[in-house]
Design a protein around this motif. Structure first.
Motif, PDB file in Angstrom:
ATOM      1  N   ASN A  40       0.808  -1.216   0.000  1.00  0.00           N
ATOM      2  CA  ASN A  40       0.000   0.000   0.000  1.00  0.00           C
ATOM      3  C   ASN A  40       0.846   1.274   0.000  1.00  0.00           C
ATOM      4  O   ASN A  40       0.317   2.360   0.229  1.00  0.00           O
ATOM      5  CB  ASN A  40      -0.959   0.007   1.197  1.00  0.00           C
ATOM      6  CG  ASN A  40      -0.239   0.161   2.526  1.00  0.00           C
ATOM      7  OD1 ASN A  40       0.981   0.110   2.602  1.00  0.00           O
ATOM      8  ND2 ASN A  40      -0.995   0.331   3.585  1.00  0.00           N
ATOM      9  N   ASP A 125       2.226  -3.406   4.550  1.00  0.00           N
ATOM     10  CA  ASP A 125       1.950  -2.026   4.935  1.00  0.00           C
ATOM     11  C   ASP A 125       3.198  -1.162   4.727  1.00  0.00           C
ATOM     12  O   ASP A 125       3.788  -0.644   5.672  1.00  0.00           O
ATOM     13  CB  ASP A 125       1.481  -1.964   6.393  1.00  0.00           C
ATOM     14  CG  ASP A 125       0.999  -0.597   6.809  1.00  0.00           C
ATOM     15  OD1 ASP A 125       0.697   0.237   5.926  1.00  0.00           O
ATOM     16  OD2 ASP A 125       0.923  -0.360   8.031  1.00  0.00           O
ATOM     17  N   ARG A 136      -0.254  -9.919   5.536  1.00  0.00           N
ATOM     18  CA  ARG A 136      -1.539 -10.463   5.956  1.00  0.00           C
ATOM     19  C   ARG A 136      -2.381 -10.710   4.714  1.00  0.00           C
ATOM     20  O   ARG A 136      -2.102 -10.158   3.645  1.00  0.00           O
ATOM     21  CB  ARG A 136      -2.230  -9.547   6.960  1.00  0.00           C
ATOM     22  CG  ARG A 136      -2.663  -8.209   6.418  1.00  0.00           C
ATOM     23  CD  ARG A 136      -3.232  -7.353   7.535  1.00  0.00           C
ATOM     24  NE  ARG A 136      -4.020  -6.252   6.998  1.00  0.00           N
ATOM     25  CZ  ARG A 136      -4.646  -5.369   7.753  1.00  0.00           C
ATOM     26  NH1 ARG A 136      -4.575  -5.450   9.056  1.00  0.00           N
ATOM     27  NH2 ARG A 136      -5.344  -4.400   7.203  1.00  0.00           N
ATOM     28  N   TRP A 140      -3.908  -3.735   3.684  1.00  0.00           N
ATOM     29  CA  TRP A 140      -3.754  -2.731   4.730  1.00  0.00           C
ATOM     30  C   TRP A 140      -4.440  -1.473   4.228  1.00  0.00           C
ATOM     31  O   TRP A 140      -4.457  -1.198   3.038  1.00  0.00           O
ATOM     32  CB  TRP A 140      -2.273  -2.446   4.983  1.00  0.00           C
ATOM     33  CG  TRP A 140      -1.543  -3.581   5.615  1.00  0.00           C
ATOM     34  CD1 TRP A 140      -0.980  -4.644   4.967  1.00  0.00           C
ATOM     35  CD2 TRP A 140      -1.289  -3.772   7.004  1.00  0.00           C
ATOM     36  NE1 TRP A 140      -0.396  -5.474   5.873  1.00  0.00           N
ATOM     37  CE2 TRP A 140      -0.561  -4.971   7.123  1.00  0.00           C
ATOM     38  CE3 TRP A 140      -1.597  -3.051   8.151  1.00  0.00           C
ATOM     39  CZ2 TRP A 140      -0.147  -5.461   8.354  1.00  0.00           C
ATOM     40  CZ3 TRP A 140      -1.170  -3.542   9.368  1.00  0.00           C
ATOM     41  CH2 TRP A 140      -0.466  -4.741   9.466  1.00  0.00           C
TER      42      TRP A 140
END
Length: 145
Positions: A40, A125, A136, A140
């Motif tokens: 991101n 992130d 993950r 994010w």
């Protein structure tokens, strides 16, 4: 052991790919059974790319090395290569100690006959330099809630 140490997985396969106009072609040995990456950070958000990293010896430009432009943020050791003709960001590279040092990055969307919707994507992130949090399965946020 580095994430970029040469892999001997039976899932390791040679893929060929290139930019939109065909001026740049490359090949790389990649295990697409492993998760690929979305980030991101500001450039990844704008580019919308899905990437994977490989050791430099497993990546080769087959055609169009002279057609590649390079983009770096400031004096970063890390860079992104794009086709000077069609603008597609095909690959990149650099040095990140946490990734095992020298690496090449591939825009998975540039690989021939690969359906990204069938791959496992891990999200990072980078916008908040939050690498320690790890990846993950869900994106994010771009902005804090």
């Amino acid at each position: 052991m580095s994430d970029l140490a040469p892999k001997t997985s039976s899932s390791l396969k040679k893929y060929v790919g290139g930019c939109h106009c065909g001026a740049v072609r490359f090949e790389a040995e990649v295990d697409l059974k492993e998760a690929v990456n979305r980030c991101n950070c500001t450039i990844c958000t704008k580019m919308g790319g899905t990437t994977t990293q490989v050791p430099p010896p497993t990546f080769r430009i087959l055609k169009g090395e002279g057609a590649l432009g390079e983009y770096r943020v400031g004096d970063s050791r890390n860079y992104r290569n794009f086709c000077k003709h069609c603008g597609v960001q095909v690959c990149g590279g650099g040095f990140v100690e946490e990734l095992g040092g020298d690496f090449r990055s591939i825009n998975v969307g540039c690989l021939d006959d690969v359906d990204i919707s069938q791959l496992t994507i891990q999200h990072w992130d980078g916008r908040n330099n939050n690498w320690e949090a790890g990846s993950r399965p869900q994106p994010w946020p771009v902005r804090a809630a």
